[in-house]
Design a protein around this motif. Structure first.
Motif, PDB file in Angstrom:
ATOM      1  N   ASP A  14       3.372   2.401   6.881  1.00 27.36           N
ATOM      2  CA  ASP A  14       4.377   1.623   6.147  1.00 27.36           C
ATOM      3  C   ASP A  14       3.726   0.592   5.239  1.00 27.36           C
ATOM      4  O   ASP A  14       4.343   0.106   4.300  1.00 27.36           O
ATOM      5  CB  ASP A  14       5.296   0.884   7.125  1.00 27.36           C
ATOM      6  N   LYS A  15       2.487   0.229   5.552  1.00 25.34           N
ATOM      7  CA  LYS A  15       1.842  -0.848   4.805  1.00 25.34           C
ATOM      8  C   LYS A  15       0.961  -0.333   3.678  1.00 25.34           C
ATOM      9  O   LYS A  15       0.449  -1.122   2.888  1.00 25.34           O
ATOM     10  CB  LYS A  15       1.008  -1.709   5.758  1.00 25.34           C
ATOM     11  N   CYS A  16       0.730   0.991   3.606  1.00 20.12           N
ATOM     12  CA  CYS A  16      -0.156   1.513   2.560  1.00 20.12           C
ATOM     13  C   CYS A  16       0.578   1.525   1.228  1.00 20.12           C
ATOM     14  O   CYS A  16       1.670   2.092   1.115  1.00 20.12           O
ATOM     15  CB  CYS A  16      -0.648   2.911   2.910  1.00 20.12           C
ATOM     16  N   ILE A  17      -0.061   0.913   0.210  1.00 17.73           N
ATOM     17  CA  ILE A  17       0.585   0.855  -1.101  1.00 17.73           C
ATOM     18  C   ILE A  17      -0.033   1.858  -2.078  1.00 17.73           C
ATOM     19  O   ILE A  17       0.244   1.831  -3.267  1.00 17.73           O
ATOM     20  CB  ILE A  17       0.518  -0.575  -1.694  1.00 17.73           C
ATOM     21  N   GLY A  18      -0.910   2.691  -1.577  1.00 16.53           N
ATOM     22  CA  GLY A  18      -1.481   3.746  -2.415  1.00 16.53           C
ATOM     23  C   GLY A  18      -2.334   3.223  -3.552  1.00 16.53           C
ATOM     24  O   GLY A  18      -2.400   3.823  -4.621  1.00 16.53           O
ATOM     25  N   CYS A  19      -3.029   2.105  -3.325  1.00 16.18           N
ATOM     26  CA  CYS A  19      -3.809   1.503  -4.413  1.00 16.18           C
ATOM     27  C   CYS A  19      -5.183   2.148  -4.568  1.00 16.18           C
ATOM     28  O   CYS A  19      -5.858   1.913  -5.556  1.00 16.18           O
ATOM     29  CB  CYS A  19      -3.955   0.011  -4.169  1.00 16.18           C
ATOM     30  N   HIS A  20      -5.617   2.923  -3.583  1.00 15.45           N
ATOM     31  CA  HIS A  20      -6.907   3.631  -3.617  1.00 15.45           C
ATOM     32  C   HIS A  20      -8.113   2.687  -3.599  1.00 15.45           C
ATOM     33  O   HIS A  20      -9.221   3.108  -3.890  1.00 15.45           O
ATOM     34  CB  HIS A  20      -7.011   4.569  -4.828  1.00 15.45           C
ATOM     35  N   THR A  21      -7.903   1.432  -3.277  1.00 13.48           N
ATOM     36  CA  THR A  21      -9.038   0.509  -3.176  1.00 13.48           C
ATOM     37  C   THR A  21     -10.022   0.994  -2.111  1.00 13.48           C
ATOM     38  O   THR A  21     -11.238   0.899  -2.290  1.00 13.48           O
ATOM     39  CB  THR A  21      -8.537  -0.902  -2.805  1.00 13.48           C
ATOM     40  N   CYS A  22      -9.475   1.507  -1.019  1.00 11.06           N
ATOM     41  CA  CYS A  22     -10.321   2.014   0.062  1.00 11.06           C
ATOM     42  C   CYS A  22     -11.221   3.138  -0.436  1.00 11.06           C
ATOM     43  O   CYS A  22     -12.420   3.165  -0.150  1.00 11.06           O
ATOM     44  CB  CYS A  22      -9.447   2.511   1.204  1.00 11.06           C
ATOM     45  N   SER A  23     -10.638   4.077  -1.199  1.00 13.23           N
ATOM     46  CA  SER A  23     -11.420   5.217  -1.690  1.00 13.23           C
ATOM     47  C   SER A  23     -12.545   4.741  -2.593  1.00 13.23           C
ATOM     48  O   SER A  23     -13.668   5.238  -2.523  1.00 13.23           O
ATOM     49  CB  SER A  23     -10.530   6.178  -2.493  1.00 13.23           C
ATOM     50  N   LEU A 180      -0.785   8.866   2.510  1.00 15.56           N
ATOM     51  CA  LEU A 180      -1.535   9.217   3.714  1.00 15.56           C
ATOM     52  C   LEU A 180      -3.033   9.050   3.422  1.00 15.56           C
ATOM     53  O   LEU A 180      -3.653   9.950   2.856  1.00 15.56           O
ATOM     54  CB  LEU A 180      -1.220  10.671   4.105  1.00 15.56           C
ATOM     55  N   PRO A 181      -3.611   7.888   3.783  1.00 10.18           N
ATOM     56  CA  PRO A 181      -5.066   7.744   3.613  1.00 10.18           C
ATOM     57  C   PRO A 181      -5.773   8.520   4.720  1.00 10.18           C
ATOM     58  O   PRO A 181      -5.318   8.501   5.871  1.00 10.18           O
ATOM     59  CB  PRO A 181      -5.299   6.236   3.783  1.00 10.18           C
ATOM     60  N   ARG A 182      -6.864   9.176   4.360  1.00  8.06           N
ATOM     61  CA  ARG A 182      -7.562   9.986   5.373  1.00  8.06           C
ATOM     62  C   ARG A 182      -9.068   9.757   5.320  1.00  8.06           C
ATOM     63  O   ARG A 182      -9.646   9.691   4.243  1.00  8.06           O
ATOM     64  CB  ARG A 182      -7.292  11.482   5.141  1.00  8.06           C
ATOM     65  N   ILE A 183      -9.666   9.617   6.516  1.00  7.88           N
ATOM     66  CA  ILE A 183     -11.125   9.645   6.636  1.00  7.88           C
ATOM     67  C   ILE A 183     -11.440  10.604   7.772  1.00  7.88           C
ATOM     68  O   ILE A 183     -10.524  11.142   8.403  1.00  7.88           O
ATOM     69  CB  ILE A 183     -11.720   8.238   6.924  1.00  7.88           C
ATOM     70  N   CYS A 184     -12.721  10.819   8.066  1.00  7.07           N
ATOM     71  CA  CYS A 184     -13.078  11.623   9.235  1.00  7.07           C
ATOM     72  C   CYS A 184     -12.481  10.946  10.466  1.00  7.07           C
ATOM     73  O   CYS A 184     -12.520   9.725  10.591  1.00  7.07           O
ATOM     74  CB  CYS A 184     -14.590  11.717   9.361  1.00  7.07           C
ATOM     75  N   ALA A 256     -16.916  -4.945   9.047  1.00  9.76           N
ATOM     76  CA  ALA A 256     -15.971  -3.820   9.135  1.00  9.76           C
ATOM     77  C   ALA A 256     -16.397  -2.734   8.156  1.00  9.76           C
ATOM     78  O   ALA A 256     -17.023  -3.025   7.131  1.00  9.76           O
ATOM     79  CB  ALA A 256     -14.579  -4.313   8.758  1.00  9.76           C
ATOM     80  N   PRO A 257     -16.053  -1.444   8.436  1.00 11.59           N
ATOM     81  CA  PRO A 257     -16.298  -0.398   7.445  1.00 11.59           C
ATOM     82  C   PRO A 257     -15.692  -0.803   6.096  1.00 11.59           C
ATOM     83  O   PRO A 257     -14.670  -1.506   6.050  1.00 11.59           O
ATOM     84  CB  PRO A 257     -15.587   0.817   8.033  1.00 11.59           C
ATOM     85  N   ALA A 258     -16.318  -0.344   5.004  1.00 11.16           N
ATOM     86  CA  ALA A 258     -15.927  -0.840   3.679  1.00 11.16           C
ATOM     87  C   ALA A 258     -14.460  -0.555   3.368  1.00 11.16           C
ATOM     88  O   ALA A 258     -13.766  -1.393   2.789  1.00 11.16           O
ATOM     89  CB  ALA A 258     -16.826  -0.228   2.617  1.00 11.16           C
ATOM     90  N   CYS A 259     -13.962   0.640   3.745  1.00 12.36           N
ATOM     91  CA  CYS A 259     -12.566   0.959   3.424  1.00 12.36           C
ATOM     92  C   CYS A 259     -11.610   0.077   4.226  1.00 12.36           C
ATOM     93  O   CYS A 259     -10.543  -0.294   3.750  1.00 12.36           O
ATOM     94  CB  CYS A 259     -12.289   2.445   3.656  1.00 12.36           C
ATOM     95  N   PHE A 260     -12.019  -0.293   5.441  1.00  8.37           N
ATOM     96  CA  PHE A 260     -11.189  -1.178   6.259  1.00  8.37           C
ATOM     97  C   PHE A 260     -11.188  -2.587   5.669  1.00  8.37           C
ATOM     98  O   PHE A 260     -10.166  -3.237   5.562  1.00  8.37           O
ATOM     99  CB  PHE A 260     -11.731  -1.255   7.696  1.00  8.37           C
ATOM    100  N   HIS A 261     -12.407  -3.022   5.290  1.00  6.56           N
ATOM    101  CA  HIS A 261     -12.563  -4.387   4.808  1.00  6.56           C
ATOM    102  C   HIS A 261     -11.785  -4.605   3.510  1.00  6.56           C
ATOM    103  O   HIS A 261     -11.162  -5.639   3.296  1.00  6.56           O
ATOM    104  CB  HIS A 261     -14.052  -4.674   4.587  1.00  6.56           C
ATOM    105  N   SER A 262     -11.834  -3.565   2.642  1.00  3.93           N
ATOM    106  CA  SER A 262     -11.262  -3.762   1.311  1.00  3.93           C
ATOM    107  C   SER A 262      -9.773  -3.439   1.259  1.00  3.93           C
ATOM    108  O   SER A 262      -9.137  -3.676   0.244  1.00  3.93           O
ATOM    109  CB  SER A 262     -12.008  -2.887   0.297  1.00  3.93           C
ATOM    110  N   CYS A 263      -9.211  -2.899   2.336  1.00  7.18           N
ATOM    111  CA  CYS A 263      -7.820  -2.409   2.288  1.00  7.18           C
ATOM    112  C   CYS A 263      -6.842  -3.526   1.893  1.00  7.18           C
ATOM    113  O   CYS A 263      -6.701  -4.530   2.594  1.00  7.18           O
ATOM    114  CB  CYS A 263      -7.425  -1.836   3.640  1.00  7.18           C
ATOM    115  N   VAL A 264      -6.196  -3.306   0.767  1.00  3.14           N
ATOM    116  CA  VAL A 264      -5.302  -4.315   0.219  1.00  3.14           C
ATOM    117  C   VAL A 264      -4.044  -4.483   1.076  1.00  3.14           C
ATOM    118  O   VAL A 264      -3.553  -5.584   1.285  1.00  3.14           O
ATOM    119  CB  VAL A 264      -4.927  -3.916  -1.223  1.00  3.14           C
ATOM    120  N   GLY A 265      -3.551  -3.363   1.588  1.00  2.00           N
ATOM    121  CA  GLY A 265      -2.332  -3.425   2.402  1.00  2.00           C
ATOM    122  C   GLY A 265      -2.591  -3.896   3.825  1.00  2.00           C
ATOM    123  O   GLY A 265      -1.651  -4.055   4.595  1.00  2.00           O
ATOM    124  N   ARG A 266      -3.837  -4.064   4.195  1.00  2.00           N
ATOM    125  CA  ARG A 266      -4.242  -4.433   5.555  1.00  2.00           C
ATOM    126  C   ARG A 266      -3.610  -3.486   6.575  1.00  2.00           C
ATOM    127  O   ARG A 266      -3.090  -3.898   7.605  1.00  2.00           O
ATOM    128  CB  ARG A 266      -3.867  -5.892   5.851  1.00  2.00           C
TER     129      ARG A 266
END
Ligand code: SF4
Ligand code: SF4
Length: 495
Positions: A14-23, A180-184, A256-266
């Motif tokens: 619900d909190k993902c805004i699809g900004c792709h900052t994590c990617s 839907l953000p996805r990692i391994c 924290a892993p970079a995608c976690f740290h940078s996640c805008v939607g937390r």
């Protein structure tokens, strides 16, 4: 009981805004090299949609994950004999076009263009051949339902719905999507580990992170086909496979892993889970609809004295146990039961869990704006996003699992509405909690963890002592290039 520790995660959709900052954070850190341009260890796709690589969920095509052969759990791509038989030709491998051909633009044509009447343009060129190309795909090509008549309708989960449900999803005024953000998933029963003929993939003992040893990898790519989430990639310059390393070098430095740290939607939570490794095979063999619940069963209570005693006997350090007790992932997955694994029917026991998105289920369109529906419980039955679609994603088709999660999330919404707006009768909030089977305290804790926490509560890293000891004697800048490959040397092509 064979207690092990695993660094696991929760993504709150619900909190993902699809900004792709994590990617982008991941891309700049790990895969901005030649041969890795097409790899997105972290990607964000729009659902419904076909994702990246396209239609990755279709295991009839890609043959990833496990299946039951009688009473036996077996890799879908075949047992050891079957795997070796395909070693020189594996028809289940996705070709580059299933990902996309990486491209760049001839920026020099812009900056070096002489003055003229026309606006200069930068033509796209392939990052592989350097030749001009027509861009036809990308890792988020169907972002925000663009081209949904091609992508969303071909989503393997949508194809399984009834024609009425499909019609409901695509009725223009009910059009619905979420990210839907996805990692391994750093799975407990990882298909990639089981399929590797060279024994190059391993799950680290201390934290369960799945890594590929670049010295041992021979580029057979069996891991690529065996991972049902398509989260191992073939590096065409090194001739080795690569995958998400959960930023273990950052974790070793307490970050924290970079995608976690940078996640805008937390949206991202990380923490240790303790589990019983003796029960992996039994859990992975359960019926599709039972798999999400069975995976919860295997996760152990880090406050239980017996679990703690067995964990100590298994050599799990005291500080890791402490981290497990403070783990937000434990709360989401086991205590509150509101986070579910993605496609548990692939039977790899993925250790990244998702809180399913509530908004597309409950919101309605009113005069051009989104509003929450008035009657939450009836809308759950007639949700804009069919519950069956979500059940196909997160619960092996078991709609009851998903509904149980939504009832809790609805109870949180109602209790918060009552607390902040005060326009609901107290009895309605109590009824919602009772129906969901959660206490008012649990609802408050869910709200706090979802909305108000700081990074130290969302991301509880265990200490990683072995690597800290290595790091103490080395300059991180000097070994940065070699990191992420399971060794301290950069990979070299052998032929
Ligand atoms: S998600 Fe990760 S750990 Fe699981 S099978 Fe795929 S590559 Fe392996
Ligand atoms: S950075 Fe966070 S909010 Fe943005 S797309 Fe990634 S997961 Fe979603």
């Amino acid at each position: 009981m064979n207690v092990r520790a695993q660094v696991s995660s929760v993504f709150h959709l619900d909190k993902c805004i699809g900004c792709h900052t994590c990617s982008i954070a991941c891309k700049n850190l790990w895969t901005d090299r030649k041969g890795a341009e097409y790899m997105w260890w972290n990607n964000v796709e729009t659902k419904p949609g076909t994702g990246y690589p396209t239609r990755w969920e279709d295991q009839e095509k890609y043959r990833g994950g496990w299946e039951m052969k009688g009473q036996q759990l077996q890799l879908k791509q075949g047992g050891r004999g079957g795997t070796l038989g395909k070693i020189f030709h594996n028809p289940a491998l996705p070709p580059l076009d299933d990902y996309y051909e990486p491209f760049t633009f001839k920026y020099g044509d812009l900056t070096g263009a002489p003055a003229g009447d026309d606006q200069p343009t930068a033509r796209p060129v392939s990052m592989i051949s350097g030749k001009p190309m027509k861009i036809e795909a990308g890792p988020n090509w169907d972002d925000d339902l663009s081209g949904s008549n091609i992508y969303a309708v071909n989503d393997p989960g949508v194809v399984k719905l009834s024609s009425e449900e499909q019609a409901q999803m695509f009725a223009i005024e009910k059009m619905v999507m979420f990210y839907l953000p996805r990692i391994c998933n750093h799975c407990l029963n990882a298909g990639c580990v089981a399929a590797c003929p060279s024994g190059a993939i391993y799950k680290r003992g201390e934290d369960g992170i799945v890594l590929i040893n670049q010295d041992k990898c021979r580029g057979w790519r069996m891991c690529v086909s065996a991972c049902p989430y398509k989260k191992t990639y073939y590096g065409w310059t090194t001739g080795k496979s690569e995958k998400c390393i959960l930023c273990y070098p950052r974790q070793e430095a307490g970050e924290a892993p970079a995608c976690f740290h940078s996640c805008v939607g937390r949206i991202r939570y990380l923490g240790v889970l303790l589990y019983d490794a003796d029960r992996i095979a039994a859990v992975a063999s359960r019926d599709d609809g039972e798999l999400a619940a069975a995976q919860r069963e295997i996760i152990l209570d880090p406050h239980d004295p017996q679990v703690l005693a067995d964990a100590r006997a298994a050599g799990i350090p005291e500080q890791v146990l402490k981290a497990a007790q403070a783990s937000p992932v434990y709360k989401f997955v086991k205590q509150w039961g509101i986070a579910l694994p993605l496609h548990p029917e692939f039977r790899t026991l993925p250790m990244l869990f998702y809180v399913p998105p509530l908004l597309p289920v409950l919101s309605k369109e009113h005069q051009g704006s989104q509003q929450l529906a008035d009657d939450f419980f009836t809308t759950l039955e007639q949700a804009r996003l069919p519950i069956q679609y979500l059940a196909g994603l997160f619960a092996g088709g078991n709609a009851e699992e998903v509904k149980a999660v939504y009832r809790k999330l609805i109870a949180v919404r109602l209790q918060r509405r009552q607390a902040s707006v005060g326009d609901l009768p107290e009895s309605e909030v109590e009824k919602a909690c009772e129906l969901a089977g959660v206490s008012a305290e649990a609802v408050e804790a869910i709200f706090r963890m979802t909305a108000l926490t700081r990074i130290k509560e969302r991301i509880v890293l265990p200490p990683m002592l072995r690597e800290q000891a290595i790091e103490a004697g080395m300059d991180p800048e000097a070994y940065k290039q070699g990191m992420g490959f399971g060794s301290r040397r950069p990979p070299k092509r052998r032929w």
